[in-house]
Design an enzyme around this catalytic site. Structure first.
Site, PDB file in Angstrom:
ATOM      1  N   SER A  93       0.791  -1.236   0.000  1.00 41.98           N
ATOM      2  CA  SER A  93       0.000   0.000   0.000  1.00 41.98           C
ATOM      3  C   SER A  93       0.820   1.282   0.000  1.00 41.98           C
ATOM      4  O   SER A  93       0.244   2.370  -0.081  1.00 41.98           O
ATOM      5  CB  SER A  93      -0.963   0.011   1.192  1.00 41.98           C
ATOM      6  OG  SER A  93      -2.041  -0.866   0.951  1.00 41.98           O
ATOM      7  N   LYS A  96      -0.012   3.709  -2.761  1.00 41.21           N
ATOM      8  CA  LYS A  96      -1.051   4.740  -2.703  1.00 41.21           C
ATOM      9  C   LYS A  96      -0.474   6.153  -2.682  1.00 41.21           C
ATOM     10  O   LYS A  96      -1.172   7.126  -2.996  1.00 41.21           O
ATOM     11  CB  LYS A  96      -1.951   4.510  -1.488  1.00 41.21           C
ATOM     12  CG  LYS A  96      -2.779   3.231  -1.572  1.00 41.21           C
ATOM     13  CD  LYS A  96      -3.668   3.074  -0.347  1.00 41.21           C
ATOM     14  CE  LYS A  96      -4.603   1.874  -0.476  1.00 41.21           C
ATOM     15  NZ  LYS A  96      -3.955   0.589  -0.290  1.00 41.21           N
ATOM     16  N   SER A 347      -5.901   3.436   4.319  1.00 43.69           N
ATOM     17  CA  SER A 347      -5.447   2.546   3.252  1.00 43.69           C
ATOM     18  C   SER A 347      -6.622   1.917   2.511  1.00 43.69           C
ATOM     19  O   SER A 347      -6.648   0.716   2.238  1.00 43.69           O
ATOM     20  CB  SER A 347      -4.522   1.448   3.811  1.00 43.69           C
ATOM     21  OG  SER A 347      -3.544   1.092   2.865  1.00 43.69           O
TER      22      SER A 347
END
Length: 508
Positions: A93, A96, A347
């Protein structure tokens, strides 16, 4: 809809806070800092920090993992530590950070999504003579999980119809999903993941993160557990095939999809007595149909009858019934910061993927993964100055294990984030140690001193951000661990100890 043009590529010195700095938003040519020749390495400036980090990574629980780390002083740009920093790693993640910075660059902070109701016929005597088209443009905030009453947007749109005198729709609801591409999940996402909220289908029209909240609680031993879910919609059907077993028995309960046209969910396995409630978020098969059915139900609750109960989904823009139809009502989302915040703080995968398609649509005219990734790459290479070889991109959330990013790319991007006024929304949305988001329960001994994006998928843990050191400096870091072969809790503990070492090591 407004979007930003490309900003000028800043030199490395400007990104890391040196005196040479172009004014925010300035246009024109800025000389690039020279890149190292192929194969060249930059000497790390802190032997003391290197000794501390190397000792941590030699622990038995950490030494088998593959580590990629870069650490730089934010004020001087000096390299303090490097291990595998030029090697591409699976970022999880941490990816992102790419879609949120790209969006912050291209989209105005006041950017809002628009969802429109069209009528395909006239309104006469309180009757819409035709279909009611619910046309989505990717709004990911039509959800009960980010504030507001359940189905609040749908209820507000129904109220707008009633204000126009509409009491009946002679046709039915058409869920128009054609603003984005028809590919709703990536081919390399794990099939098991497709059951869950973090791999829910990504389209132009959706509701409640395109997932159903299912709660399972133990009942009497030998009986079915108690199963409840929300929203209560005819689109959702839940079969309870699980069993409550004795205290201390293995918990084997799981959820699976029941084949069929709508969201059929089967709960199966064993639920130990006195084990407490388990809440899961199960992905629906069609976000557009989910949105259309729950919207039609909101109309009926508001006293607007709908002639055809079946919701028709349109995915082909050339067949969109919205063309030439009459606008009856519109909903505008909250602005861009409300979209970016859950992506970084919590997230949230589905919102990240939706934002990536939004960027593709706004900049290149195509609401697709391919277009969004192309915009990302152009921003990261042309504006931030990341080497294109440092990036292999497959999605916006980091769910695919085919994504690859180098630690040095993350550090350069974070330097750009710190130096660029337009990136304020990203800075303000990062998790903060001991205080907010996915770092709330981590690094609590450094409260408020670490701002960083967390990341995890199977065999991968990551953390990239910055820390305020004991002597008051800001240091940027990226820590990526692949092939960890250990429980994530142990790897996270090691990553946090590396951050503590960075914070505790004085300038040399």
């Amino acid at each position: 809809m407004t979007h930003r043009s490309f900003r000028t590529l800043a030199p490395l010195a400007a990104i890391f806070g040196l005196a040479v700095c172009a004014p925010a938003g300035a246009q024109g040519t800025v000389n690039l800092a020279p890149r190292a020749a192929p194969g060249a390495t930059e000497a790390a400036a802190s032997p003391a920090l290197a000794a501390r980090i190397d000792a941590i990574l030699e622990r038995p629980s950490l030494r088998a993992a593959e580590w990629g780390i870069e650490v730089r002083d934010a004020g001087s740009g000096r390299l303090l530590y490097s291990r595998g920093a030029a090697r591409p790693f699976i970022p999880a993640s941490n990816l992102k950070l790419l879609v949120t910075t790209t969006a912050a660059h291209h989209l105005d902070p006041g950017y809002r999504y628009r969802t429109t109701l069209y009528g395909t016929g006239p309104v006469r005597g309180g009757v819409l003579e035709g279909d009611l088209v619910l046309y989505g443009r990717g709004d990911p905030l039509i959800s009960t999980r980010y504030g507001g009453p359940e189905a609040g947007v749908w209820e507000a749109l129904a109220d707008s119809l009633r204000a126009r005198g509409v009491r009946r729709v002679s046709g039915g609801v058409v869920a128009d999903d054609s603003y984005f591409e028809a590919e709703h999940v990536r081919a390399d996402w794990d099939p098991y993941d497709l059951r869950w909220w973090y791999a829910a289908p990504v389209g132009a029209l959706g509701y409640d993160d395109n997932s159903v909240e299912v709660q399972v609680e133990p009942g009497a031993v030998g009986a079915r557990p108690r199963v409840s879910w929300t929203p209560h919609s005819e689109y959702v059907a839940v079969e309870n095939a699980a069993t409550t077993v004795g205290v201390g028995s293995p918990a084997t309960a799981d959820l699976e999809r029941v084949p069929g046209p709508r969201a059929g969910i089967r709960v199966y396995g064993n639920v130990p007595a006195r084990s407490g409630a388990d809440v899961e978020f199960f992905a629906v098969p069609s976000g557009a149909e989910y949105a259309g059915v729950t919207f039609r139900e909101a109309l009926e609750r508001k006293g607007i009858a709908v002639g055809r109960r079946e919701v028709r989904v349109v995915a082909d823009s050339t067949r969109s019934p919205a063309r030439g139809a009459t606008v009856l009502a519109e909903h505008w989302s909250d602005p861009l910061p409300r979209v970016i915040a859950p992506i970084l703080l919590k997230s949230q995968n589905w919102i990240a993927e939706t934002l990536l398609k939004t960027v593709g649509r706004e900049v290149r005219g195509q609401g697709s993964w391919d277009a969004g990734i192309a915009v990302e790459r152009e921003f990261l290479t042309r504006v931030v100055g990341i080497d294109s070889a440092d990036l292999t991109l497959r999605d916006g959330s980091g769910l695919s294990d085919r994504n690859r990013v180098t630690p040095r790319a993350f550090v350069r991007l974070l330097g750009y984030v710190r130096a660029t006024p337009a990136m304020a929304v990203v800075r303000q949305s990062l998790p903060v140690s001991g205080r907010e988001g996915s770092l709330r329960a981590r690094l609590t001994d450094l409260p408020g001193r670490v701002a960083a994006k967390t990341g995890y998928i199977g065999g991968v843990d990551s953390l990239s951000g910055w820390v305020t050191t004991d002597d008051g400096r800001t240091v940027i870091f990226s820590i990526l661990a692949n092939r960890t072969q250990q429980p994530s809790t142990r790897i996270k503990a090691g990553i946090d100890d590396v951050v503590r070492a960075i914070a505790a090591t004085p300038a040399e």
